[in-house]
Write a protein that holds these residues in place. Structure first.
Motif, short mmCIF file in Angstrom:
data_model
loop_
_atom_site.label_atom_id
_atom_site.label_comp_id
_atom_site.label_asym_id
_atom_site.label_seq_id
_atom_site.Cartn_x
_atom_site.Cartn_y
_atom_site.Cartn_z
N ARG A 112 27.76 36.44 29.71
CA ARG A 112 26.62 36.31 29.24
C ARG A 112 26.66 35.01 28.24
NH1 ARG A 112 26.92 41.53 30.73
NH2 ARG A 112 25.39 42.95 30.43
N MET A 113 27.84 34.44 28.41
CA MET A 113 28.17 33.29 27.42
C MET A 113 27.73 32.07 27.89
SD MET A 113 30.62 35.06 24.91
CE MET A 113 30.94 33.64 23.86
N ALA A 114 28.28 32.10 29.39
CA ALA A 114 28.72 30.85 30.10
C ALA A 114 27.89 30.88 31.40
CB ALA A 114 30.33 30.88 30.64
N ASP A 115 28.10 29.68 32.18
CA ASP A 115 27.14 29.68 33.36
C ASP A 115 27.64 30.56 34.58
OD1 ASP A 115 24.91 28.12 34.86
OD2 ASP A 115 26.90 27.76 36.20
N SER A 116 29.08 30.69 34.72
CA SER A 116 29.57 31.68 35.61
C SER A 116 31.05 32.03 35.35
CB SER A 116 29.32 30.91 37.07
OG SER A 116 30.49 29.45 37.13
N VAL A 117 31.59 33.12 35.90
CA VAL A 117 32.98 33.63 35.84
C VAL A 117 33.34 33.80 37.13
CG1 VAL A 117 34.24 35.04 34.63
CG2 VAL A 117 32.51 34.43 33.18
N VAL A 118 34.58 33.46 37.24
CA VAL A 118 35.57 33.88 38.39
C VAL A 118 36.68 34.82 37.64
CG1 VAL A 118 36.93 33.09 40.30
CG2 VAL A 118 34.82 31.84 39.77
N MET A 119 36.97 35.94 38.12
CA MET A 119 38.00 36.80 37.65
C MET A 119 39.11 37.11 38.72
SD MET A 119 37.68 40.70 36.48
CE MET A 119 38.67 41.77 36.93
N VAL A 120 40.36 36.94 38.44
CA VAL A 120 41.34 37.09 39.38
C VAL A 120 42.26 38.18 39.14
CG1 VAL A 120 43.42 36.23 40.52
CG2 VAL A 120 41.38 34.66 39.86
N GLU A 121 42.31 39.16 39.89
CA GLU A 121 43.17 40.42 39.61
C GLU A 121 44.01 40.54 40.97
OE1 GLU A 121 44.39 42.66 38.07
OE2 GLU A 121 43.60 42.48 36.02
N ASP A 122 45.10 41.23 40.71
CA ASP A 122 46.40 41.28 41.87
C ASP A 122 46.21 42.68 42.45
OD1 ASP A 122 47.47 42.62 39.69
OD2 ASP A 122 48.94 41.30 39.83
N GLN A 123 45.21 43.60 42.31
CA GLN A 123 45.54 44.95 42.80
C GLN A 123 44.02 45.22 43.58
OE1 GLN A 123 46.90 47.82 40.13
NE2 GLN A 123 48.16 46.73 39.09
N ALA A 124 44.00 45.57 44.81
CA ALA A 124 42.87 45.71 45.69
C ALA A 124 42.19 46.84 44.87
CB ALA A 124 43.19 46.00 46.99
N GLN A 125 42.32 48.05 44.29
CA GLN A 125 41.57 48.97 43.89
C GLN A 125 41.08 48.57 42.43
OE1 GLN A 125 40.85 51.93 45.48
NE2 GLN A 125 39.27 51.72 43.78
N ARG A 126 41.65 47.76 41.91
CA ARG A 126 41.28 47.28 40.59
C ARG A 126 40.19 46.21 40.73
NH1 ARG A 126 45.68 45.81 36.39
NH2 ARG A 126 45.94 48.19 36.39
N VAL A 127 40.31 45.47 41.93
CA VAL A 127 39.36 44.72 42.08
C VAL A 127 38.06 45.32 42.56
CG1 VAL A 127 38.61 42.74 44.07
CG2 VAL A 127 40.82 42.54 42.84
N ALA A 128 38.08 46.35 43.59
CA ALA A 128 36.93 47.14 43.86
C ALA A 128 36.29 47.53 42.57
CB ALA A 128 37.33 48.09 44.91
N ASP A 129 36.94 48.25 41.62
CA ASP A 129 36.80 49.00 40.62
C ASP A 129 36.05 47.98 39.58
OD1 ASP A 129 37.45 51.45 41.60
OD2 ASP A 129 39.24 51.47 40.09
N ALA A 130 36.42 46.98 39.42
CA ALA A 130 35.71 45.75 38.56
C ALA A 130 34.44 45.34 39.08
CB ALA A 130 36.52 44.52 38.44
N GLU A 131 34.15 45.19 40.40
CA GLU A 131 33.40 44.59 41.17
C GLU A 131 32.16 45.68 41.07
OE1 GLU A 131 34.71 41.93 44.89
OE2 GLU A 131 34.91 44.05 45.27
#
Length: 217
Positions: free
Chosen positions: A98-117
């Motif tokens: 909400r503050m920047a133009d774009s954000v890339v987030m890195v996570e190292d657990q597939a389930q956490r990635v899916a939950d975040a998405e």
């Protein structure tokens, strides 16, 4: 489900503003993003408490005060490209999107990635992407970045990650220092990254950010 807006307002009024964080984009974003949507179900009752939110693997989401002070120190601009390393279930990503133009987030657990998405999509966050990769690698193909946030403790920051910060960029991390720690913000000026102390805070050291052990023969 009842609105948690009163809890968000109380969080900002009792944890954020008293910490001398008053920039409108930070306040507006933290009032807007429902924190409970980005924590494990068991932790939802404590999502707005003045304490880090624990994850099952020993990781944690910083409390609102620490997170807001980091945002303040990073001085995010609406045109910035942001990288978040270890963003958990996506709360920091939703706020910074909400503050920047774009954000890339890195996570190292597939389930956490899916939950975040899923959580980000449910909140209508369209200018963020989540990548499944080792945290210390960052997202080199998406860089360089104007802002990098390492959301957790570090002993060392790999050069492979610092190299992803563009000229004039800012980078924040919580450096472990005995049982305590301190937030430092790095600025890349004329190709060199210079770290400065911001304030005291602690966090568990993230995978890939421990200092290599040396052995005496």
């Amino acid at each position: 489900m009842p609105s948690t807006q009163p809890l968000r307002t109380m969080m900002v009024d009792t944890q954020v503003r008293p910490s001398d964080v008053t920039k409108f984009p930070i306040i507006a974003a933290m009032l807007d993003v429902p924190r409970e949507a980005f924590v494990p179900a068991a932790a939802q009752p404590v999502a707005y408490m003045d304490a880090p939110v624990p994850f099952a693997d020993g990781r944690e989401m910083p409390d609102a005060r620490v997170f807001a002070k980091i945002l303040d120190a990073l001085d995010i601009d609406a045109a910035d490209q942001v990288l978040i390393v270890g963003g958990g279930l996506g709360y920091s990503t939703a706020v910074m999107a909400r503050m920047a133009d774009s954000v890339v987030m890195v996570e190292d657990q597939a389930q956490r990635v899916a939950d975040a998405e899923a959580a980000l999509a449910a909140q209508g966050v369209m200018n963020a992407a989540v990548i499944d990769a080792p945290l210390a690698e960052g997202a080199p193909k998406a860089g360089p970045f104007d802002v990098i946030l390492i959301e957790g403790g570090v002993e060392d920051v790999p050069e492979a990650l610092t190299d992803q910060l563009g000229e004039g960029g800012r980078m924040a991390a919580i450096f472990a220092k005995g049982t305590l720690g301190e937030v430092r913000v790095g600025h890349r000026i004329d190709g060199r990254l210079s770290w400065r102390y911001a304030f005291n805070a602690g966090a568990p050291v993230l995978p890939g950010f421990s200092r290599a052990k040396s052995f005496m023969l």
